[in-house]
Motif scaffolding. Structure first.
Motif, short mmCIF file in Angstrom:
data_model
loop_
_atom_site.label_atom_id
_atom_site.label_comp_id
_atom_site.label_asym_id
_atom_site.label_seq_id
_atom_site.Cartn_x
_atom_site.Cartn_y
_atom_site.Cartn_z
N ALA A 48 0.83 -1.21 0.00
CA ALA A 48 0.00 0.00 0.00
C ALA A 48 0.86 1.25 0.00
N GLY A 49 1.96 1.23 0.77
CA GLY A 49 2.85 2.38 0.82
C GLY A 49 3.53 2.65 -0.50
N THR A 50 3.95 1.60 -1.20
CA THR A 50 4.60 1.79 -2.50
C THR A 50 3.63 2.35 -3.54
N LEU A 51 2.36 2.02 -3.42
CA LEU A 51 1.36 2.59 -4.34
C LEU A 51 1.26 4.10 -4.11
N PHE A 52 1.24 4.53 -2.85
CA PHE A 52 1.21 5.97 -2.55
C PHE A 52 2.48 6.66 -3.05
N LEU A 53 3.65 6.03 -2.82
CA LEU A 53 4.91 6.63 -3.25
C LEU A 53 5.01 6.69 -4.77
N ALA A 54 4.52 5.66 -5.45
CA ALA A 54 4.51 5.67 -6.91
C ALA A 54 3.60 6.78 -7.44
N SER A 55 2.45 6.97 -6.80
CA SER A 55 1.55 8.06 -7.20
C SER A 55 2.22 9.41 -7.01
N SER A 56 2.95 9.56 -5.90
CA SER A 56 3.67 10.80 -5.64
C SER A 56 4.75 11.04 -6.69
N ASN A 57 5.51 9.98 -7.02
CA ASN A 57 6.59 10.12 -8.01
C ASN A 57 6.06 10.49 -9.40
N VAL A 58 4.99 9.83 -9.81
CA VAL A 58 4.41 10.10 -11.12
C VAL A 58 3.84 11.51 -11.18
N SER A 59 3.21 11.95 -10.09
CA SER A 59 2.67 13.31 -10.05
C SER A 59 3.80 14.34 -10.11
N GLN A 60 4.90 14.07 -9.40
CA GLN A 60 6.05 14.97 -9.45
C GLN A 60 6.65 15.01 -10.85
N GLU A 61 6.73 13.84 -11.50
CA GLU A 61 7.26 13.81 -12.87
C GLU A 61 6.42 14.67 -13.80
N PHE A 62 5.10 14.57 -13.67
CA PHE A 62 4.21 15.36 -14.51
C PHE A 62 4.43 16.85 -14.29
N CYS A 63 4.58 17.26 -13.01
CA CYS A 63 4.71 18.68 -12.69
C CYS A 63 6.07 19.24 -13.09
N VAL A 64 7.15 18.54 -12.76
CA VAL A 64 8.48 19.11 -13.01
C VAL A 64 8.80 19.15 -14.50
N LYS A 65 8.18 18.29 -15.30
CA LYS A 65 8.43 18.32 -16.74
C LYS A 65 7.58 19.36 -17.47
N ARG A 66 6.47 19.73 -16.88
CA ARG A 66 5.55 20.64 -17.56
C ARG A 66 5.37 21.99 -16.84
N LYS A 67 5.71 22.03 -15.56
CA LYS A 67 5.52 23.25 -14.78
C LYS A 67 6.84 23.68 -14.16
N ASP A 68 6.80 24.20 -12.93
CA ASP A 68 7.97 24.78 -12.29
C ASP A 68 8.50 23.84 -11.21
N LEU A 69 9.80 23.52 -11.27
CA LEU A 69 10.41 22.58 -10.33
C LEU A 69 10.42 23.14 -8.91
N VAL A 70 10.77 24.41 -8.77
CA VAL A 70 10.81 25.03 -7.43
C VAL A 70 9.43 25.02 -6.79
N GLU A 71 8.41 25.30 -7.58
CA GLU A 71 7.04 25.30 -7.05
C GLU A 71 6.65 23.91 -6.55
N VAL A 72 7.01 22.89 -7.30
CA VAL A 72 6.66 21.52 -6.91
C VAL A 72 7.30 21.15 -5.57
#
Length: 340
Positions: A174-198
């Motif tokens: 269950a924890g790895t599912l949450f961490l994977a969701s966090s990682n994928v969300s961060q990937e989406f944001c840092v590639k398309r938006k602002d890294l510092v904001e993320v």
């Protein structure tokens, strides 16, 4: 002479970029190993406060990157409630995985922690539209095989364990599912938006969620802690190593992706062995070296296949790329906001 140097650099630029990504991934992996070492050090001192440990991490991220955000005076490029979900997922992932050590063996937790990789591949395939080549799957499989080999050997030598192994295994998955969701969300944001904001918003909302959960789940544990210099050093070491981990991860996500980032983290267990050698002077089984070699080979295969896939995609698509268009749109929206 200068033109020759420029042509040589352009010819080998992809190779240097690949090596840089792999090196950066190993810095992230080493930070994770130091983080785990600090957590185990606190556990040996009788401290059971995983949420409080993460609390100082999010506090440091919010303080440093939040100050940069205030200095910029920019509006958020992503709605705040999205960052709230990101912070909640990250806090839950860290809490569940750390809590699993109370019920299951270290071997089982570490092996099941690798389930972050298939979760990431599935989530990026569904939500980000990422497509993986056969060689990327081969590289990922070699990485997992290399790590599984050494922990299988350790399980055969020392046996399993844990007071409630089924519950512990469930918490890890269950924890790895949450961490994977966090990682994928961060990937989406840092590639398309602002890294510092993320990073700053992850710190702010992770900090907020941690405070609420500490008040509910860890208040009694904190009251029972007999504070000492060693415990304070352990918390400081955890905060410093986790801060460097969270700062470096977005760069790997931007340069490559969540899948390669999590594959790189597999070597954290080998770095943990190096740490044990220097701090505890333990002998190392030869299988650890074989494991490290397999993981490195798998990383190189995956990263090389990823580079080839991106190159072929650029040849068939608009050379400006989607990310460049998004950056231009973001710049335009900022100009409009300034004029307004």
């Amino acid at each position: 002479m200068d033109s020759t140097r420029v042509s040589w650099w352009k010819k080998h630029e992809a190779v240097f970029r690949l090596l840089f990504v792999l090196l950066l991934g190993q810095l992230v992996s080493f930070s994770l190993a130091m983080l785990n070492f600090s957590a185990s050090f606190l556990a040996e001192l009788g401290v059971d406060a995983p949420l409080t440990q993460s609390f100082f991490t999010y506090l440091s991220l919010a303080s440093v990157y939040g100050a940069i955000m205030l200095y910029r005076r920019h509006r958020l490029l992503v709605p705040w409630y999205y960052y709230l979900i990101l912070g909640f997922a990250d806090v839950q992932g860290n809490y569940l995985v750390n809590k699993a050590y109370q019920y299951s063996s270290i071997t089982a937790v570490t092996l099941l922690d690798c389930s972050t990789i298939p979760w990431v591949i599935i989530l990026t395939w569904i939500f980000l539209g990422t497509r993986y080549s056969l060689w990327q799957y081969v590289g990922a499989a070699i990485c997992v095989l290399g790590l599984g080999l050494i922990f299988l050997s350790g399980a055969l030598e020392t046996g399993g364990g844990g007071s409630k192994p089924i519950l512990g295994d469930f918490l890890v998955v269950a924890g790895t599912l949450f961490l994977a969701s966090s990682n994928v969300s961060q990937e989406f944001c840092v590639k398309r938006k602002d890294l510092v904001e993320v990073i700053s918003m992850l710190g702010v909302f992770g900090f907020s969620v941690s405070i609420c959960e500490i008040a509910i789940l860890e208040r009694k544990s904190l009251e029972s802690i007999q504070w000492s210099t060693d415990i304070i050093i352990g918390f400081a070491g955890y905060a410093l190593s986790s801060f460097s981990f969270y700062v470096l991860v977005p760069f790997v996500l931007r340069l490559s992706g969540a899948a390669l980032c999590n594959l790189s983290l597999l070597t954290a267990n080998m770095w943990a062995v190096v740490i044990r050698i220097f701090f505890y002077h333990q002998q190392v089984n030869w299988l650890y070296y074989l494991c490290f070699i397999l993981v490195v080979v798998g990383l190189v295969i995956y990263a090389k296949a990823e580079k080839d896939t991106k190159s072929s995609s650029l040849e068939n698509e608009n050379p400006n790329g989607d990310y460049q268009v998004l950056d231009e749109e973001s710049a335009g929206s900022r100009d409009d906001a300034t004029v307004a």
